[in-house]
Design a protein around this motif. Structure first.
Motif, PDB file in Angstrom:
ATOM      1  N   THR A 116      44.814 -21.842  60.426  1.00  0.00           N
ATOM      2  CA  THR A 116      45.231 -20.704  61.240  1.00  0.00           C
ATOM      3  C   THR A 116      46.130 -19.742  60.472  1.00  0.00           C
ATOM      4  O   THR A 116      46.710 -18.838  61.061  1.00  0.00           O
ATOM      5  CB  THR A 116      45.966 -21.178  62.512  1.00  0.00           C
ATOM      6  OG1 THR A 116      47.123 -21.920  62.127  1.00  0.00           O
ATOM      7  CG2 THR A 116      45.055 -22.039  63.376  1.00  0.00           C
ATOM      8  N   ASN A 159      42.896 -14.901  69.803  1.00  0.00           N
ATOM      9  CA  ASN A 159      42.302 -16.202  70.102  1.00  0.00           C
ATOM     10  C   ASN A 159      40.887 -15.999  70.621  1.00  0.00           C
ATOM     11  O   ASN A 159      40.626 -15.055  71.365  1.00  0.00           O
ATOM     12  CB  ASN A 159      43.146 -16.947  71.124  1.00  0.00           C
ATOM     13  CG  ASN A 159      44.531 -17.250  70.603  1.00  0.00           C
ATOM     14  OD1 ASN A 159      44.756 -17.338  69.405  1.00  0.00           O
ATOM     15  ND2 ASN A 159      45.479 -17.405  71.508  1.00  0.00           N
ATOM     16  N   ASN A 180      40.473 -15.186  59.662  1.00  0.00           N
ATOM     17  CA  ASN A 180      41.619 -14.695  60.433  1.00  0.00           C
ATOM     18  C   ASN A 180      42.026 -13.333  59.886  1.00  0.00           C
ATOM     19  O   ASN A 180      41.946 -13.088  58.681  1.00  0.00           O
ATOM     20  CB  ASN A 180      42.812 -15.654  60.298  1.00  0.00           C
ATOM     21  CG  ASN A 180      42.570 -16.972  60.979  1.00  0.00           C
ATOM     22  OD1 ASN A 180      41.734 -17.079  61.860  1.00  0.00           O
ATOM     23  ND2 ASN A 180      43.291 -17.996  60.570  1.00  0.00           N
ATOM     24  N   THR A 210      37.747 -11.189  69.613  1.00  0.00           N
ATOM     25  CA  THR A 210      38.854 -11.782  70.357  1.00  0.00           C
ATOM     26  C   THR A 210      38.362 -12.079  71.763  1.00  0.00           C
ATOM     27  O   THR A 210      37.377 -11.483  72.221  1.00  0.00           O
ATOM     28  CB  THR A 210      40.078 -10.837  70.383  1.00  0.00           C
ATOM     29  OG1 THR A 210      41.201 -11.531  70.939  1.00  0.00           O
ATOM     30  CG2 THR A 210      39.812  -9.576  71.158  1.00  0.00           C
ATOM     31  N   ARG A 254      45.720 -17.731  64.954  1.00  0.00           N
ATOM     32  CA  ARG A 254      44.536 -17.487  65.789  1.00  0.00           C
ATOM     33  C   ARG A 254      43.867 -18.816  66.139  1.00  0.00           C
ATOM     34  O   ARG A 254      43.609 -19.637  65.270  1.00  0.00           O
ATOM     35  CB  ARG A 254      43.532 -16.593  65.078  1.00  0.00           C
ATOM     36  CG  ARG A 254      44.080 -15.259  64.592  1.00  0.00           C
ATOM     37  CD  ARG A 254      44.554 -14.397  65.718  1.00  0.00           C
ATOM     38  NE  ARG A 254      44.852 -13.045  65.238  1.00  0.00           N
ATOM     39  CZ  ARG A 254      45.634 -12.220  65.859  1.00  0.00           C
ATOM     40  NH1 ARG A 254      46.219 -12.573  66.989  1.00  0.00           N
ATOM     41  NH2 ARG A 254      45.848 -11.022  65.388  1.00  0.00           N
ATOM     42  N   ALA A 255      43.602 -19.043  67.415  1.00  0.00           N
ATOM     43  CA  ALA A 255      42.974 -20.288  67.870  1.00  0.00           C
ATOM     44  C   ALA A 255      41.490 -20.067  68.129  1.00  0.00           C
ATOM     45  O   ALA A 255      41.087 -19.016  68.640  1.00  0.00           O
ATOM     46  CB  ALA A 255      43.656 -20.776  69.148  1.00  0.00           C
ATOM     47  N   VAL A 256      40.692 -21.072  67.779  1.00  0.00           N
ATOM     48  CA  VAL A 256      39.249 -21.050  68.019  1.00  0.00           C
ATOM     49  C   VAL A 256      38.902 -22.221  68.928  1.00  0.00           C
ATOM     50  O   VAL A 256      39.262 -23.363  68.646  1.00  0.00           O
ATOM     51  CB  VAL A 256      38.458 -21.170  66.698  1.00  0.00           C
ATOM     52  CG1 VAL A 256      36.966 -21.300  66.973  1.00  0.00           C
ATOM     53  CG2 VAL A 256      38.741 -19.982  65.795  1.00  0.00           C
ATOM     54  N   THR A 257      38.197 -21.927  70.022  1.00  0.00           N
ATOM     55  CA  THR A 257      37.740 -22.958  70.947  1.00  0.00           C
ATOM     56  C   THR A 257      36.232 -22.834  71.093  1.00  0.00           C
ATOM     57  O   THR A 257      35.714 -21.738  71.327  1.00  0.00           O
ATOM     58  CB  THR A 257      38.403 -22.788  72.338  1.00  0.00           C
ATOM     59  OG1 THR A 257      39.822 -22.817  72.179  1.00  0.00           O
ATOM     60  CG2 THR A 257      37.969 -23.883  73.286  1.00  0.00           C
ATOM     61  N   THR A 280      37.271 -17.881  72.293  1.00  0.00           N
ATOM     62  CA  THR A 280      36.530 -18.981  72.898  1.00  0.00           C
ATOM     63  C   THR A 280      35.048 -18.637  72.795  1.00  0.00           C
ATOM     64  O   THR A 280      34.604 -17.625  73.329  1.00  0.00           O
ATOM     65  CB  THR A 280      36.923 -19.181  74.375  1.00  0.00           C
ATOM     66  OG1 THR A 280      38.315 -19.492  74.434  1.00  0.00           O
ATOM     67  CG2 THR A 280      36.118 -20.298  75.010  1.00  0.00           C
ATOM     68  N   LEU A 311      38.722 -12.795  63.252  1.00  0.00           N
ATOM     69  CA  LEU A 311      39.495 -13.108  64.447  1.00  0.00           C
ATOM     70  C   LEU A 311      40.684 -12.162  64.546  1.00  0.00           C
ATOM     71  O   LEU A 311      41.536 -12.133  63.665  1.00  0.00           O
ATOM     72  CB  LEU A 311      40.003 -14.550  64.395  1.00  0.00           C
ATOM     73  CG  LEU A 311      38.950 -15.644  64.199  1.00  0.00           C
ATOM     74  CD1 LEU A 311      39.621 -17.000  64.096  1.00  0.00           C
ATOM     75  CD2 LEU A 311      37.940 -15.621  65.315  1.00  0.00           C
TER      76      LEU A 311
END
Length: 125
Positions: A99, A52, A74, A32, A80-83, A54, A49
């Motif tokens: 997600t 979120n 996830n 995370t 959950r966001a992935v950047t 990055t 994850l």
């Protein structure tokens, strides 16, 4: 976890070469927040994850080409966001990742020192 590729066969002159490729995966564990990827951990890395994430990718060393596959799952919570910044995505747009709770996403990246990272993404239910 180990990933096995099909046997590669090449003929050079009259000599036939066979090679079976086995790739070990590096377990990032529960992840995370900000995560820095290290190429020394191998070309296949996986993580769960729990929030979120990055990702920061390393600079590809001069004179080399790199391959990196991220296998992301996830946890039991959806959304959950992935950047991942600094990637030139195939088609010009970052893929939409699944997600849903327990969803798996695979991100395939190729990098050169001259061109940086080029990425493509896939997902599995």
């Amino acid at each position: 976890m180990r990933l096995r590729h099909a046997t590669t066969t090449a003929t050079i002159g009259a000599t036939q070469w066979n090679e079976s490729h086995v790739l070990a995966t590096h377990d990032l564990g529960n992840i995370t927040g900000s995560v820095s990827i290290t190429l020394e951990n191998g070309s296949v890395q996986r993580g769960v994850l729990t929030g979120n994430v990055t990702f920061t990718l390393p600079t590809v060393p001069a004179g080399t080409a790199e391959h990196l596959t991220l296998i992301l799952t996830n946890d039991g919570t959806a959304g959950r966001a992935v950047t991942i910044t600094g990637i030139q995505w195939v088609g010009g747009t970052a893929p939409t990742f699944d997600t849903a709770a327990n969803a798996k996403n695979i991100i395939v990246l190729r990098g050169t020192n001259a061109n940086g990272w080029i990425g493509d993404g896939g997902k599995f239910a």
